[in-house]
Motif scaffolding. Structure first.
Motif, PDB file in Angstrom:
ATOM      1  N   PHE A 110       0.827  -1.213   0.000  1.00  0.00           N
ATOM      2  CA  PHE A 110       0.000   0.000   0.000  1.00  0.00           C
ATOM      3  C   PHE A 110       0.866   1.272   0.000  1.00  0.00           C
ATOM      4  N   PRO A 111       1.908   1.360   0.870  1.00  0.00           N
ATOM      5  CA  PRO A 111       2.752   2.560   0.826  1.00  0.00           C
ATOM      6  C   PRO A 111       3.421   2.744  -0.542  1.00  0.00           C
ATOM      7  N   GLU A 112       3.805   1.618  -1.154  1.00  0.00           N
ATOM      8  CA  GLU A 112       4.448   1.720  -2.465  1.00  0.00           C
ATOM      9  C   GLU A 112       3.457   2.204  -3.520  1.00  0.00           C
ATOM     10  N   LEU A 113       2.216   1.747  -3.415  1.00  0.00           N
ATOM     11  CA  LEU A 113       1.169   2.171  -4.360  1.00  0.00           C
ATOM     12  C   LEU A 113       0.989   3.688  -4.301  1.00  0.00           C
ATOM     13  N   LEU A 114       0.879   4.223  -3.071  1.00  0.00           N
ATOM     14  CA  LEU A 114       0.701   5.666  -2.934  1.00  0.00           C
ATOM     15  C   LEU A 114       1.972   6.408  -3.335  1.00  0.00           C
ATOM     16  N   GLY A 115       3.117   5.881  -2.905  1.00  0.00           N
ATOM     17  CA  GLY A 115       4.398   6.530  -3.217  1.00  0.00           C
ATOM     18  C   GLY A 115       4.633   6.604  -4.721  1.00  0.00           C
ATOM     19  N   ARG A 116       4.451   5.490  -5.416  1.00  0.00           N
ATOM     20  CA  ARG A 116       4.737   5.473  -6.859  1.00  0.00           C
ATOM     21  C   ARG A 116       3.701   6.248  -7.658  1.00  0.00           C
ATOM     22  N   SER A 117       2.439   6.187  -7.214  1.00  0.00           N
ATOM     23  CA  SER A 117       1.439   6.886  -8.015  1.00  0.00           C
ATOM     24  C   SER A 117       1.646   8.399  -7.920  1.00  0.00           C
ATOM     25  N   TYR A 118       2.291   8.874  -6.861  1.00  0.00           N
ATOM     26  CA  TYR A 118       2.605  10.306  -6.767  1.00  0.00           C
ATOM     27  C   TYR A 118       4.083  10.575  -7.076  1.00  0.00           C
ATOM     28  N   ASN A 119       4.798   9.493  -7.407  1.00  0.00           N
ATOM     29  CA  ASN A 119       6.234   9.603  -7.651  1.00  0.00           C
ATOM     30  C   ASN A 119       6.939  10.297  -6.473  1.00  0.00           C
ATOM     31  N   SER A 120       6.639   9.833  -5.252  1.00  0.00           N
ATOM     32  CA  SER A 120       7.178  10.494  -4.060  1.00  0.00           C
ATOM     33  C   SER A 120       7.624   9.454  -3.022  1.00  0.00           C
ATOM     34  N   GLU A 121       8.934   9.445  -2.783  1.00  0.00           N
ATOM     35  CA  GLU A 121       9.455   8.548  -1.744  1.00  0.00           C
ATOM     36  C   GLU A 121       8.993   9.011  -0.358  1.00  0.00           C
ATOM     37  N   PHE A 122       8.827  10.351  -0.207  1.00  0.00           N
ATOM     38  CA  PHE A 122       8.359  10.909   1.063  1.00  0.00           C
ATOM     39  C   PHE A 122       7.001  10.293   1.436  1.00  0.00           C
ATOM     40  N   ILE A 123       6.089  10.265   0.463  1.00  0.00           N
ATOM     41  CA  ILE A 123       4.754   9.718   0.741  1.00  0.00           C
ATOM     42  C   ILE A 123       4.860   8.247   1.120  1.00  0.00           C
ATOM     43  N   ARG A 124       5.687   7.519   0.404  1.00  0.00           N
ATOM     44  CA  ARG A 124       5.829   6.082   0.698  1.00  0.00           C
ATOM     45  C   ARG A 124       6.331   5.865   2.124  1.00  0.00           C
ATOM     46  N   TRP A 125       7.367   6.586   2.511  1.00  0.00           N
ATOM     47  CA  TRP A 125       7.929   6.426   3.862  1.00  0.00           C
ATOM     48  C   TRP A 125       6.939   6.879   4.929  1.00  0.00           C
ATOM     49  N   PHE A 126       6.323   8.005   4.656  1.00  0.00           N
ATOM     50  CA  PHE A 126       5.396   8.572   5.637  1.00  0.00           C
ATOM     51  C   PHE A 126       4.247   7.583   5.908  1.00  0.00           C
ATOM     52  N   VAL A 127       3.682   7.033   4.826  1.00  0.00           N
ATOM     53  CA  VAL A 127       2.569   6.079   4.972  1.00  0.00           C
ATOM     54  C   VAL A 127       3.059   4.841   5.740  1.00  0.00           C
ATOM     55  N   ALA A 128       4.258   4.370   5.390  1.00  0.00           N
ATOM     56  CA  ALA A 128       4.811   3.189   6.080  1.00  0.00           C
ATOM     57  C   ALA A 128       5.006   3.490   7.567  1.00  0.00           C
ATOM     58  N   LEU A 129       5.466   4.707   7.870  1.00  0.00           N
ATOM     59  CA  LEU A 129       5.691   5.082   9.276  1.00  0.00           C
ATOM     60  C   LEU A 129       4.378   5.133  10.066  1.00  0.00           C
ATOM     61  N   VAL A 130       3.339   5.719   9.451  1.00  0.00           N
ATOM     62  CA  VAL A 130       2.037   5.786  10.134  1.00  0.00           C
ATOM     63  C   VAL A 130       1.542   4.359  10.411  1.00  0.00           C
ATOM     64  N   ILE A 131       1.749   3.470   9.445  1.00  0.00           N
ATOM     65  CA  ILE A 131       1.344   2.066   9.635  1.00  0.00           C
ATOM     66  C   ILE A 131       2.110   1.462  10.822  1.00  0.00           C
ATOM     67  N   LEU A 132       3.421   1.724  10.853  1.00  0.00           N
ATOM     68  CA  LEU A 132       4.243   1.120  11.907  1.00  0.00           C
ATOM     69  C   LEU A 132       3.952   1.700  13.291  1.00  0.00           C
ATOM     70  N   ILE A 133       3.441   2.918  13.339  1.00  0.00           N
ATOM     71  CA  ILE A 133       3.085   3.505  14.638  1.00  0.00           C
ATOM     72  C   ILE A 133       1.683   3.066  15.059  1.00  0.00           C
ATOM     73  N   GLY A 134       0.737   3.094  14.120  1.00  0.00           N
ATOM     74  CA  GLY A 134      -0.659   2.833  14.485  1.00  0.00           C
ATOM     75  C   GLY A 134      -1.057   1.364  14.499  1.00  0.00           C
ATOM     76  N   MET A 135      -0.496   0.593  13.586  1.00  0.00           N
ATOM     77  CA  MET A 135      -0.987  -0.778  13.445  1.00  0.00           C
ATOM     78  C   MET A 135      -0.668  -1.706  14.628  1.00  0.00           C
ATOM     79  N   PRO A 136       0.488  -1.547  15.303  1.00  0.00           N
ATOM     80  CA  PRO A 136       0.739  -2.414  16.467  1.00  0.00           C
ATOM     81  C   PRO A 136      -0.351  -2.281  17.545  1.00  0.00           C
ATOM     82  N   LEU A 137      -0.928  -1.083  17.625  1.00  0.00           N
ATOM     83  CA  LEU A 137      -2.009  -0.840  18.588  1.00  0.00           C
ATOM     84  C   LEU A 137      -3.233  -1.702  18.243  1.00  0.00           C
ATOM     85  N   TYR A 138      -3.573  -1.702  16.961  1.00  0.00           N
ATOM     86  CA  TYR A 138      -4.704  -2.499  16.485  1.00  0.00           C
ATOM     87  C   TYR A 138      -4.388  -3.990  16.654  1.00  0.00           C
TER      88      TYR A 138
END
Lengths: 542, 36
Positions: A110-138
């Motif tokens: 999913f992070p790669e999908l968003l990152g590549r569709s916007y051609n932005s490594e920032f978006i890819r990392w940011f999305v991955a980071l939010v997943i890594l912070i929020g998902m362990p809680l779930y």
């Protein structure tokens, strides 16, 4: 408590089946892409069942079932949104586009999908980071839900041991077999969940004298509503809370909205669309998903509300569910099953819950592992300050190994969190709604933008992502009292649980963060579009 | 209706059932469609 031999026997058979399916997945997993997308040729009925069983966890059955017992049938709107938005809109309008874009851009996460569709490594990392912070809680909430029921049902089993058993079995097949094993086991677990819920609903309806009788008895229980809930706007278990009351906000803004809409931007669900070979496969998965969800959330929420009639009619309790379970929301459904059903059904329900929990958990472990190993590490290792020997070779096997290590690390983090998190106060539903809420607030606007806009704007996406994430976290930690009390940061810094008074302190973060991230995206998109047009207008013609 | 008087709850159940039926109808009608 039920017979040890029966419940241990059933658990061992179940675990053996999971490990066998994990082995089948492992045999077919030879590369990183196999591990992440199951070879992109998964059958439609497996996608439908896997999507449904990943979506529905112990949170839906135990957590939200418990909420239905307290707040009543108003929560049925969440079940309705689960199907209307979570299946119909998700598959028909989102799924096909995700599959198409995923294939065109050769994305695996999913992070790669968003990152590549916007051609932005920032978006890819940011999305991955939010997943890594929020998902362990779930993931921790799902783990807690399963382990509470196991330890309450199996004689002599401690909560911490139940957590470990649970995590180890799930980890074994996720780490070895990747997404293929996850989806195979999801399908079996989904089938088990369907059987379990049908049996429990049928027994409940029979014991309460039919649907109309059960509803009428529940309607007649309205005078038993605790005064505190009445003051908050509750009108009965078969009635919706008063509009804009505190109770209404709890049901609509904290539960129905985040989970009902947040489903559209769930990384673990979106990745399933990318496993389909073609659009036909996704079309055929829609009925499976829809029927599965009505049997899960529709049944669980109705049973949760009806449990009040059972506890009221039972002379051992003669009170409403909330009080019968010692004011612990997450104990209501387990207590209802343990006291109202015979031991074969209790065993079956435990397997249903194990299946529900494991099917979600395995997908969460898989997504967290891929976010850490594939999206973050695989790009981070290219940085100049990372020693060459740490980088490893660029091959499918190396990628597979890194994903597996990362998955192990995320499993350990989730397990540790489950051990330290509070086990009472409806934490299962709250943590689930939080993750769905942050995903919707942070990802949904840019996800929709990239799927539907002709020329998506990178600047708009980045600003929207930053606004949605920061607003959601700020509101959660410093304003929304239900969540800020749990974290305690506001109290430690400002000596108050909420920096704003009511009604703001009872408004869920998604109600503020999602509109803001959407507005930010729209404003920057039009500003960006205008700048591009201006630039084109002044550019010299050749 | 069926022991429930609040129209919002009845409507919630109606949306739930209609959505599930819509899933089945959609899947059946598009079962061979390759269109994205």
């Amino acid at each position: 408590m039920v017979d040890s031999a029966l419940i241990w026997g059933a658990t061992i058979v179940y675990a053996a089946a999971m490990i066998y399916l994990g082995y089948l997945g492992w045999k077919k997993t030879k590369s990183g892409e196999d591990y992440l997308l199951a070879g992109k040729n998964v059958k439609s009925w497996i996608i439908g069942l896997s999507y449904g069983s990943t979506f529905i966890s112990t949170s839906a059955i135990v957590g939200f079932g418990g909420y239905a017992a307290i707040y009543g049938m108003g929560i049925i709107w969440l079940a309705a949104l689960n199907i209307a938005v979570g299946v119909l809109v998700a598959f028909v309008f989102f799924g096909k586009r995700v599959r198409k874009i995923g294939q065109r851009l050769k994305c695996q996460t999913f992070p790669e999908l968003l990152g590549r569709s916007y051609n932005s490594e920032f978006i890819r990392w940011f999305v991955a980071l939010v997943i890594l912070i929020g998902m362990p809680l779930y993931a921790a909430a799902v783990l807690i839900g399963g382990a509470i029921f196991m330890s309450n049902t199996i004689p002599g089993l401690l909560f911490s041991d139940a957590l470990l058993i649970f995590a180890i079995i799930t980890a074994a097949y996720v780490i070895t077999g990747g997404l293929r094993a996850v989806m195979y086991t999801d399908a079996l677990q989904g089938a088990l969940m369907v059987i379990g819920m049908i049996v429990i609903l049928a027994i409940t309806i029979t014991s309460l004298g039919g649907v109309e009788s059960a509803n009428q008895q529940l309607t007649d229980l309205a005078p038993q509503i605790p005064q505190a809930l009445k003051d908050q706007g509750m009108n009965g278990w078969t009635a919706f809370p008063s509009f804009l009351s505190e109770n209404w906000f709890s049901v609509v803004a904290t539960i129905i909205l985040p989970v009902g809409i947040g489903v559209l931007a769930q990384p673990q669900l979106a990745v399933r669309f990318m496993t389909a070979k073609n659009a036909k496969t996704l079309n055929r998965a829609v009925p499976v998903g829809g029927i599965f969800l009505i049997m899960m959330t529709g049944f669980a929420f109705t049973i949760g509300a009806w449990s009040n009639v059972y506890f009221w009619n039972n002379p051992d309790f003669h009170t409403i569910s909330f009080l019968a379970a010692g004011k612990d929301i997450d104990s209501i459904i387990p207590l209802y099953i343990n006291t109202s059903m015979d031991q074969t059904i209790v065993t079956m329900f435990m397997l249903t819950l194990l299946a529900a929990a494991m099917s979600t958990l395995s997908s969460l472990f898989h997504v967290m592992g891929s976010a850490a190993g594939y999206d973050l590490w695989a790009t981070f290792k290219k940085a100049k300050f990372i020693p060459q020997k740490w980088r490893g070779e660029e091959s499918g096997k190396t990628s597979l190994r890194i994903n597996r290590y990362a998955t192990i690390i995320m499993i350990v983090i989730s397990l540790a969190l489950a051990l330290v998190m509070p086990k009472k106060g409806g934490v299962i539903a709250i943590a689930t709604a939080m993750f769905f809420g942050v995903c919707a607030s942070a990802f949904l606007p840019l996800f929709v933008h990239t799927l539907f806009a002709k020329r998506p704007s990178k600047s708009a996406a980045r600003i929207s992502l930053a606004v949605g994430t920061s607003t959601w976290f700020a509101w959660t930690l410093f304003v929304f009292a239900k969540d800020s009390t749990v974290f305690g940061i506001s109290k430690a810094l400002f000596r108050t649980d909420s920096l704003l008074s009511k009604p703001w302190s009872i408004i869920d973060p998604i109600v503020i963060a999602l509109p803001l991230s959407t507005i930010a995206l729209i404003i920057v998109y039009y500003w960006d579009k205008r700048s591009r047009m201006d630039a084109a207008a002044v550019a010299p013609t050749t | 209706m069926l022991g429930i008087e609040d129209p919002w709850i009845i409507l919630g159940y109606a949306v739930l059932i209609i959505s599930a039926i819509a899933c089945v109808v959609y899947g059946w009608m598009k079962r061979n469609s390759e269109e994205d």
